[in-house]
Design a protein around this motif. Structure first.
Motif, PDB file in Angstrom:
ATOM      1  N   ALA A   1      -1.218   9.349  -8.633  1.00  0.00           N
ATOM      2  CA  ALA A   1      -1.870   8.038  -8.702  1.00  0.00           C
ATOM      3  C   ALA A   1      -1.334   7.253  -9.890  1.00  0.00           C
ATOM      4  O   ALA A   1      -1.142   7.803 -10.964  1.00  0.00           O
ATOM      5  CB  ALA A   1      -3.373   8.202  -8.815  1.00  0.00           C
ATOM      6  N   THR A   2      -1.076   5.984  -9.660  1.00  0.00           N
ATOM      7  CA  THR A   2      -0.480   5.138 -10.688  1.00  0.00           C
ATOM      8  C   THR A   2      -1.421   3.982 -10.992  1.00  0.00           C
ATOM      9  O   THR A   2      -2.087   3.474 -10.097  1.00  0.00           O
ATOM     10  CB  THR A   2       0.863   4.577 -10.179  1.00  0.00           C
TER      11      THR A   2
ATOM     12  N   ASP B   1      -3.878   4.687  -6.051  1.00  0.00           N
ATOM     13  CA  ASP B   1      -3.433   3.869  -7.192  1.00  0.00           C
ATOM     14  C   ASP B   1      -4.531   2.866  -7.556  1.00  0.00           C
ATOM     15  O   ASP B   1      -5.441   2.604  -6.768  1.00  0.00           O
ATOM     16  CB  ASP B   1      -2.160   3.080  -6.840  1.00  0.00           C
ATOM     17  N   GLU B   2      -4.400   2.316  -8.768  1.00  0.00           N
ATOM     18  CA  GLU B   2      -5.324   1.244  -9.145  1.00  0.00           C
ATOM     19  C   GLU B   2      -4.544   0.122  -9.811  1.00  0.00           C
ATOM     20  O   GLU B   2      -3.507   0.357 -10.432  1.00  0.00           O
ATOM     21  CB  GLU B   2      -6.439   1.758 -10.047  1.00  0.00           C
ATOM     22  N   VAL B   3      -5.039  -1.092  -9.630  1.00  0.00           N
ATOM     23  CA  VAL B   3      -4.425  -2.254 -10.271  1.00  0.00           C
ATOM     24  C   VAL B   3      -5.441  -2.854 -11.245  1.00  0.00           C
ATOM     25  O   VAL B   3      -6.618  -3.016 -10.923  1.00  0.00           O
ATOM     26  CB  VAL B   3      -3.952  -3.309  -9.232  1.00  0.00           C
ATOM     27  N   VAL B   4      -4.966  -3.127 -12.450  1.00  0.00           N
ATOM     28  CA  VAL B   4      -5.823  -3.630 -13.521  1.00  0.00           C
ATOM     29  C   VAL B   4      -5.479  -5.080 -13.796  1.00  0.00           C
ATOM     30  O   VAL B   4      -4.302  -5.450 -13.857  1.00  0.00           O
ATOM     31  CB  VAL B   4      -5.620  -2.802 -14.813  1.00  0.00           C
TER      32      VAL B   4
ATOM     33  N   ASN C   1      -9.448  -0.359  -7.134  1.00  0.00           N
ATOM     34  CA  ASN C   1      -8.954   0.936  -6.651  1.00  0.00           C
ATOM     35  C   ASN C   1      -8.476   0.786  -5.220  1.00  0.00           C
ATOM     36  O   ASN C   1      -9.189   0.247  -4.376  1.00  0.00           O
ATOM     37  CB  ASN C   1     -10.068   1.988  -6.733  1.00  0.00           C
ATOM     38  N   LEU C   2      -7.266   1.268  -4.981  1.00  0.00           N
ATOM     39  CA  LEU C   2      -6.671   1.143  -3.649  1.00  0.00           C
ATOM     40  C   LEU C   2      -7.006   2.407  -2.869  1.00  0.00           C
ATOM     41  O   LEU C   2      -6.409   3.456  -3.063  1.00  0.00           O
ATOM     42  CB  LEU C   2      -5.155   0.940  -3.772  1.00  0.00           C
ATOM     43  N   LEU C   3      -8.000   2.306  -2.002  1.00  0.00           N
ATOM     44  CA  LEU C   3      -8.546   3.495  -1.348  1.00  0.00           C
ATOM     45  C   LEU C   3      -8.117   3.638   0.103  1.00  0.00           C
ATOM     46  O   LEU C   3      -8.400   4.645   0.735  1.00  0.00           O
ATOM     47  CB  LEU C   3     -10.079   3.473  -1.429  1.00  0.00           C
TER      48      LEU C   3
ATOM     49  N   VAL D   1      -1.094  -1.740   0.572  1.00  0.00           N
ATOM     50  CA  VAL D   1      -0.799  -0.317   0.692  1.00  0.00           C
ATOM     51  C   VAL D   1      -0.412  -0.066   2.139  1.00  0.00           C
ATOM     52  O   VAL D   1      -1.138  -0.455   3.044  1.00  0.00           O
ATOM     53  CB  VAL D   1      -2.022   0.544   0.323  1.00  0.00           C
ATOM     54  N   GLY D   2       0.725   0.563   2.346  1.00  0.00           N
ATOM     55  CA  GLY D   2       1.189   0.812   3.715  1.00  0.00           C
ATOM     56  C   GLY D   2       1.582  -0.495   4.371  1.00  0.00           C
ATOM     57  O   GLY D   2       2.198  -1.353   3.749  1.00  0.00           O
TER      58      GLY D   2
END
Ligand SMILES: [Cu+2]
Length: 160
Positions: free
Chosen positions: A27-28, A60-63, A98-100, A125-126
């Motif tokens: 996870a990034t 992954d998560e984006v801040v 959060n990209l779930l 994502v995808g």
């Protein structure tokens, strides 16, 4: 012999790295806009250029980091994103998304005309989520059909 072992080791290593990526174990955390952060960008394509330079995975998560007068809001469709629709719920700096799951998420700043000036980003994502009423999945299946037909006719050509 040693060389063969080395190659096998390298093969295993690559395989493991690929497997880890698929499982999303690596996870990034991405800071949107990198050193610029979340602000009115120097050009309207800045954040789309930024997001297209990354490959996001589930987990992954984006801040979103900023100073000054900005905010963070998530809209639910590409149309709302393009229209800079204010969803009415906004958040402060340091918020993480959060990209779930696979699909696209649409983030904007609703302060003044910041969104119109390019302070907005799509994180995918995808495959992209097709939420635009104007677009339909037809073109991709059409092009697939064309490629398939070309391949089929090539096979036919080689075996004739
Ligand atoms: Cu702003």
């Amino acid at each position: 012999m040693a060389k063969q072992m080395g190659l096998m080791g390298l093969g295993c290593f690559i395989f493991m790295m690929v497997a880890l990526q698929i499982n999303g174990a690596t996870a990034t955390t991405y800071v949107v806009g990198d050193s610029l952060g979340w602000t009115v960008p120097p050009n309207t394509s800045f954040y789309s250029d930024w997001s297209s330079s990354k490959t996001f995975h589930i987990g992954d998560e984006v801040v979103f980091n900023w100073t000054g007068n900005h905010n963070f809001a998530e809209v639910s469709s590409l149309a709302e994103y393009e229209n800079c629709t204010n969803p009415g719920i906004v958040f402060g700096p340091g918020i993480k998304a959060n990209l779930l799951q696979n699909g696209s998420r649409f983030f904007i700043c609703t302060v003044d005309d910041h969104c119109e000036a390019g302070q907005k980003v799509i994180i995918t994502v995808g495959s992209p989520t097709n939420t635009s009423p104007a677009a339909s999945p037809a073109p991709s299946s059409l092009s697939f059909g064309v490629v398939f037909t070309v391949l089929t006719s090539m096979v036919g050509y080689f075996f004739a």
